[in-house]
Write an enzyme that holds these catalytic residues in place. Sequence first.
Site, mmCIF file in Angstrom:
data_model
loop_
_atom_site.group_PDB
_atom_site.id
_atom_site.type_symbol
_atom_site.label_atom_id
_atom_site.label_comp_id
_atom_site.label_asym_id
_atom_site.label_seq_id
_atom_site.Cartn_x
_atom_site.Cartn_y
_atom_site.Cartn_z
ATOM 1 N N LEU A 195 1.791 10.324 0.490
ATOM 2 C CA LEU A 195 0.602 10.947 -0.205
ATOM 3 C C LEU A 195 1.132 11.365 -1.647
ATOM 4 O O LEU A 195 0.285 11.461 -2.497
ATOM 5 C CB LEU A 195 0.163 12.237 0.458
ATOM 6 N N TYR A 196 2.475 11.535 -1.630
ATOM 7 C CA TYR A 196 3.040 12.007 -3.066
ATOM 8 C C TYR A 196 2.853 10.836 -3.972
ATOM 9 O O TYR A 196 3.323 9.767 -4.129
ATOM 10 C CB TYR A 196 4.249 12.643 -3.127
ATOM 11 N N SER A 197 1.820 11.268 -5.049
ATOM 12 C CA SER A 197 1.552 10.197 -6.288
ATOM 13 C C SER A 197 1.428 8.888 -5.477
ATOM 14 O O SER A 197 1.345 7.688 -5.929
ATOM 15 C CB SER A 197 2.602 10.157 -7.014
ATOM 16 N N LEU A 198 0.599 8.944 -4.301
ATOM 17 C CA LEU A 198 0.238 7.876 -3.576
ATOM 18 C C LEU A 198 1.155 6.767 -3.392
ATOM 19 O O LEU A 198 0.913 5.349 -3.852
ATOM 20 C CB LEU A 198 -1.228 7.210 -4.020
#
Length: 362
Positions: free
Chosen positions: A60-63
């Site tokens: 999820l982090y920065s996709l």
Amino acid sequence: MDYRPLGNSGLMVSTLTLGTVPFGGANGFEKAASVDVKGAKKLLDIAFDAGVNLIDTADLYSLGLAEEITGKALGSKRNDIILATKGRSPLGDDPNASGASRYHLIRAVEASLQRLGTDHIDLYQLHNWDGVTPIEETLEAMHHLVSSGKVRYWGTSNYTGWQMMKTLGKAELHGFNKPISQQIYYTPESREAEYELMPLALDQNVGSLIWGPLGEGFLTGKVRRGQKTPPDTRQGNGWPEPYIHDMERAYDIIEALAAIGEAHDCSIPRVCLAWLKDRPGVTSLIVGARSEEHLRDNLAAADLELSQEEHQRLERLTRPAPLYPYWHRVVSGMDRLDPAEKPFLDGFGETIKNRTDDRSAS
């Protein structure tokens, strides 16, 4: 740096973990992240030199960008540390690009492996509960991923107590691999985890990795009563988390942390982390920083020992309200308290007595 077993496993993890939310800075994470590969390498080296052996990231982090940066920054050091990531979050408009279904989890793990540049993930965590997918399907998918060697251990993140117990119970019933850890939010300002999740950790021998131990920047000293929060900080630029229950109470907590910090000639974050790392059921605190200075300061918390009086001062100030059925057990004088629950009930007696005395005097 101390090392503790991660739940019911032989995996030893450092009391501080390096988080990678600050890596990247795209796809909705612009306010929280800005560290590139070069910067990530420096932060990783500082963490490793301090004894950190666990790195935590997520798709999820920065996709996905945070995973890519983590993989590139680790390089040849990949197999010298424990690498954790997470999946389950929505990654696009496709309704199947989300959740804890067999379809999504297997695809998510394979995508994370490619971004991280590795052939296995040491700890894979389900980033949130999926209320649609049958738990048996999720457990079967995780069992398959562990059996295949793509995942060594698995855990959960942001589950409620009943969801975690359902997961553990169904895994035991069907003979699947159990989760060994939970990643949860827990700070001096927000101690709700003590109602169910921390007693569960002690009773079921589940490791607890604490995300956002500094309140996602709220408890760094940048937020103070009567002062404007700097706009170049996460809490000053409109970042939506965390939810603050009572702002005046939160200011009081920050001032208490500052006072203890002055006595030790150290920062508010260092005091906050030093208090949290020794709370019952805590395995490791996940710290993330965009600057080398802030990371070094956070890591120094591993060596800070607060006095018993300081621990008790912060405990009394930050103690959560005695909710039902907890207050009922205390006022009824119940015997045979569960050892996993007792550390979190002990303070309620004092709180209830003070409240009762106030009511009688009015």
